[in-house]
Motif scaffolding. Sequence first.
Motif, PDB file in Angstrom:
ATOM      1  N   GLN A   2      50.956  44.926  31.488  1.00 41.08           N
ATOM      2  CA  GLN A   2      51.204  45.213  32.903  1.00 41.08           C
ATOM      3  C   GLN A   2      49.921  45.665  33.593  1.00 41.08           C
ATOM      4  O   GLN A   2      49.655  45.295  34.739  1.00 41.08           O
ATOM      5  N   GLU A  44      47.777  42.669  34.174  1.00 39.85           N
ATOM      6  CA  GLU A  44      48.326  41.915  35.320  1.00 39.85           C
ATOM      7  C   GLU A  44      47.884  42.541  36.640  1.00 39.85           C
ATOM      8  O   GLU A  44      47.519  41.838  37.579  1.00 39.85           O
ATOM      9  N   LYS A  45      47.936  43.868  36.728  1.00 40.60           N
ATOM     10  CA  LYS A  45      47.517  44.554  37.958  1.00 40.60           C
ATOM     11  C   LYS A  45      46.033  44.337  38.227  1.00 40.60           C
ATOM     12  O   LYS A  45      45.621  44.179  39.380  1.00 40.60           O
ATOM     13  N   LEU A  83      44.339  41.678  37.336  1.00 41.27           N
ATOM     14  CA  LEU A  83      44.265  40.300  37.825  1.00 41.27           C
ATOM     15  C   LEU A  83      44.668  40.224  39.303  1.00 41.27           C
ATOM     16  O   LEU A  83      44.024  39.533  40.098  1.00 41.27           O
ATOM     17  N   GLU A  84      45.712  40.960  39.674  1.00 45.36           N
ATOM     18  CA  GLU A  84      46.173  40.981  41.067  1.00 45.36           C
ATOM     19  C   GLU A  84      45.108  41.549  42.000  1.00 45.36           C
ATOM     20  O   GLU A  84      45.027  41.145  43.166  1.00 45.36           O
ATOM     21  N   LEU A  85      44.288  42.464  41.504  1.00 47.07           N
ATOM     22  CA  LEU A  85      43.203  43.031  42.316  1.00 47.07           C
ATOM     23  C   LEU A  85      42.044  42.043  42.488  1.00 47.07           C
ATOM     24  O   LEU A  85      41.155  42.273  43.300  1.00 47.07           O
ATOM     25  N   GLY A  86      42.047  40.963  41.696  1.00 49.44           N
ATOM     26  CA  GLY A  86      40.971  39.969  41.803  1.00 49.44           C
ATOM     27  C   GLY A  86      40.031  39.938  40.619  1.00 49.44           C
ATOM     28  O   GLY A  86      39.016  39.231  40.644  1.00 49.44           O
ATOM     29  N   CYS A  87      40.350  40.696  39.580  1.00 47.70           N
ATOM     30  CA  CYS A  87      39.509  40.718  38.385  1.00 47.70           C
ATOM     31  C   CYS A  87      39.793  39.488  37.519  1.00 47.70           C
ATOM     32  O   CYS A  87      40.817  38.829  37.668  1.00 47.70           O
ATOM     33  N   ASN A  88      38.885  39.205  36.617  1.00 48.03           N
ATOM     34  CA  ASN A  88      39.054  38.155  35.618  1.00 48.03           C
ATOM     35  C   ASN A  88      39.088  38.822  34.257  1.00 48.03           C
ATOM     36  O   ASN A  88      38.378  39.801  34.026  1.00 48.03           O
ATOM     37  N   ASP A 103      40.139  51.579  43.038  1.00 48.81           N
ATOM     38  CA  ASP A 103      41.382  50.851  42.770  1.00 48.81           C
ATOM     39  C   ASP A 103      41.501  50.535  41.281  1.00 48.81           C
ATOM     40  O   ASP A 103      42.591  50.583  40.715  1.00 48.81           O
TER      41      ASP A 103
END
Length: 153
Positions: free
Chosen positions: A95, A98-99, A101-106, A128
Amino acid sequence: MNSKSKTVNVSNLQFQLDVEDDWPPVGIESLPFRIDVDGYKLLKPPLFVKGLSVGDVIRPTLDGGGTVSSWSHQTRSGRTTLWLLRLDEPNNLEQVLEKLLELGCNVVKLPQYGCYSIDVPAEVKIGDIDAVLDELNPEFVACAFPSMRHAED
């Protein structure tokens, strides 16, 4: 409309790792780079090589076997590399990933060894990231910043 196709020259560089007490779990890390006139530009975050972030341009020196024996930065990107190491079985690691990734990380994963490398783009606020990481129990997941390029918020 006439468009010319542009060939992107990508090469994997092999980095010899110092293994102590069976860590890291591999002796060589292979990383993809785009070759351009300034040097080699890193395309993915490293799992074990310290001091590198996606977008960094380096000048490597290769040994006789083609392994990087030394390297220096030509330019450093504004991106940060974050490492996560699973120490035990946390129930929320996926989880948290996933968060991120949602922030724009790879994310690069080596789950059989509990290793995760996160590329944090320059435009993502480190505060963040810290807020998401606060959801992890440090007894289950260790965090490290082997290449910190963000200023503290």
